[in-house]
Enzyme design. Structure first.
Site, PDB file in Angstrom:
ATOM      1  N   GLN A  21      -9.681   1.922   6.113  1.00 57.33           N
ATOM      2  CA  GLN A  21      -8.469   1.097   6.050  1.00 57.33           C
ATOM      3  C   GLN A  21      -8.735  -0.351   6.446  1.00 57.33           C
ATOM      4  O   GLN A  21      -7.912  -1.221   6.169  1.00 57.33           O
ATOM      5  CB  GLN A  21      -7.370   1.680   6.947  1.00 57.33           C
ATOM      6  CG  GLN A  21      -6.835   3.017   6.440  1.00 57.33           C
ATOM      7  CD  GLN A  21      -5.682   3.492   7.293  1.00 57.33           C
ATOM      8  OE1 GLN A  21      -5.880   4.134   8.312  1.00 57.33           O
ATOM      9  NE2 GLN A  21      -4.462   3.148   6.897  1.00 57.33           N
TER      10      GLN A  21
ATOM     11  N   GLY B  11      -2.543   5.846  14.143  1.00 54.64           N
ATOM     12  CA  GLY B  11      -3.905   6.193  13.773  1.00 54.64           C
ATOM     13  C   GLY B  11      -4.429   5.189  12.765  1.00 54.64           C
ATOM     14  O   GLY B  11      -3.643   4.500  12.101  1.00 54.64           O
TER      15      GLY B  11
ATOM     16  N   CYS C  82       1.842   5.613   6.080  1.00 52.69           N
ATOM     17  CA  CYS C  82       0.473   5.121   6.236  1.00 52.69           C
ATOM     18  C   CYS C  82       0.503   3.601   6.213  1.00 52.69           C
ATOM     19  O   CYS C  82       1.197   3.019   5.390  1.00 52.69           O
ATOM     20  CB  CYS C  82      -0.377   5.656   5.088  1.00 52.69           C
ATOM     21  SG  CYS C  82      -2.092   5.118   5.118  1.00 52.69           S
ATOM     22  N   LEU C  83      -0.236   2.988   7.113  1.00 48.15           N
ATOM     23  CA  LEU C  83      -0.266   1.522   7.152  1.00 48.15           C
ATOM     24  C   LEU C  83      -0.822   0.941   5.848  1.00 48.15           C
ATOM     25  O   LEU C  83      -0.560  -0.209   5.535  1.00 48.15           O
ATOM     26  CB  LEU C  83      -1.103   1.037   8.343  1.00 48.15           C
ATOM     27  CG  LEU C  83      -0.505   1.335   9.727  1.00 48.15           C
ATOM     28  CD1 LEU C  83      -1.484   0.940  10.822  1.00 48.15           C
ATOM     29  CD2 LEU C  83       0.826   0.629   9.927  1.00 48.15           C
TER      30      LEU C  83
ATOM     31  N   HIS D 107      -8.509  10.288   4.999  1.00 49.91           N
ATOM     32  CA  HIS D 107      -8.925   8.913   4.672  1.00 49.91           C
ATOM     33  C   HIS D 107     -10.447   8.824   4.521  1.00 49.91           C
ATOM     34  O   HIS D 107     -10.951   8.091   3.667  1.00 49.91           O
ATOM     35  CB  HIS D 107      -8.512   7.945   5.792  1.00 49.91           C
ATOM     36  CG  HIS D 107      -7.146   7.354   5.633  1.00 49.91           C
ATOM     37  ND1 HIS D 107      -6.771   6.578   4.558  1.00 49.91           N
ATOM     38  CD2 HIS D 107      -6.050   7.391   6.438  1.00 49.91           C
ATOM     39  CE1 HIS D 107      -5.515   6.185   4.711  1.00 49.91           C
ATOM     40  NE2 HIS D 107      -5.044   6.663   5.847  1.00 49.91           N
TER      41      HIS D 107
ATOM     42  N   HIS E 186      -4.445  13.631   8.494  1.00 54.65           N
ATOM     43  CA  HIS E 186      -4.229  12.416   7.707  1.00 54.65           C
ATOM     44  C   HIS E 186      -5.446  11.493   7.786  1.00 54.65           C
ATOM     45  O   HIS E 186      -5.909  10.962   6.770  1.00 54.65           O
ATOM     46  CB  HIS E 186      -2.967  11.727   8.244  1.00 54.65           C
ATOM     47  CG  HIS E 186      -2.604  10.440   7.579  1.00 54.65           C
ATOM     48  ND1 HIS E 186      -1.433  10.274   6.862  1.00 54.65           N
ATOM     49  CD2 HIS E 186      -3.248   9.241   7.526  1.00 54.65           C
ATOM     50  CE1 HIS E 186      -1.386   9.028   6.399  1.00 54.65           C
ATOM     51  NE2 HIS E 186      -2.473   8.377   6.788  1.00 54.65           N
ATOM     52  N   GLU E 187      -5.977  11.326   9.007  1.00 48.99           N
ATOM     53  CA  GLU E 187      -7.106  10.400   9.188  1.00 48.99           C
ATOM     54  C   GLU E 187      -8.391  10.952   8.585  1.00 48.99           C
ATOM     55  O   GLU E 187      -9.164  10.211   7.977  1.00 48.99           O
ATOM     56  CB  GLU E 187      -7.310  10.097  10.675  1.00 48.99           C
ATOM     57  CG  GLU E 187      -6.120   9.440  11.373  1.00 48.99           C
ATOM     58  CD  GLU E 187      -5.554   8.246  10.651  1.00 48.99           C
ATOM     59  OE1 GLU E 187      -6.278   7.554   9.912  1.00 48.99           O
ATOM     60  OE2 GLU E 187      -4.343   8.001  10.811  1.00 48.99           O
TER      61      GLU E 187
HETATM   62 NI    NI Z   1      -3.158   6.433   6.570  1.00 50.78          NI
END
Ligand code: NI
Length: 162
Positions: free
Chosen positions: A51, A46, A89-90, A135, A131-132
């Site tokens: 991000q 995701g 998380c990236l 963000h 999670h997204e």
């Molecule tokens: Ni993330």
């Protein structure tokens, strides 16, 4: 195909509230394409627009590699149950932590043609949606970690990485 730079924790763009998308433009379509490319290239499941430095309420999710969801202005409308497991998380490379999330999530959103859609998922997909959406409100999973953040090598495919 264009890969965008993934912003990392400490970058203030990750702590900001994102704005609703009101119309689909060429520029926004390009952003979505780039987000998809960037997510797959990074091996994530995701990615949210902040991000890649863009404060718009757009996320892309693919938890299986063949189930791509593009969610514009997503809003969680129903949750149930609970799951506790590892999350990553990236934007927080090399780390993971245990987070409790609902085990079932239903959300409404718009697709890339600005048509209303509904998405529901359990387990990893439910976790990814939560999670997204976090963000988009400027929140990282690290705020919700139970215990300490762990150092990880991402070769365990059980890990959730976005
Ligand atoms: Ni993330």
């Amino acid at each position: 195909m264009a890969i965008r730079k993934i912003r990392e924790m400490g970058d203030s763009v990750l702590n900001k509230q994102c704005k609703e998308v009101t119309e689909m433009t060429k520029r926004t379509r390009l952003l979505i394409e780039d987000m998809i490319d960037t997510m797959y290239e990074a091996g994530g499941v995701g990615l949210a627009a902040p991000q890649v430095g863009i404060l718009k309420r757009i996320v892309v999710i693919d938890t299986t590699g063949e189930d791509l969801h593009i969610l514009i202005n997503p809003r969680i409308v129903e949750t149930s149950g609970e799951q506790t497991g590892n999350e990553g998380c990236l934007s927080v490379p090399g780390k993971a932590g245990v987070v409790t999330r609902p085990n079932y999530v239903k959300a409404v959103a718009l697709n890339e043609d600005m048509e209303p859609i509904e998405i529901e998922g359990t387990e990893l997909l439910a976790r990814a949606i939560c999670h997204e959406v976090d963000h988009l409100d400027g929140h990282l999973y690290v705020e919700k970690v139970i215990g300490d953040l762990q150092d990880v090598t991402y070769d365990e495919d059980e890990e959730y990485e976005d």
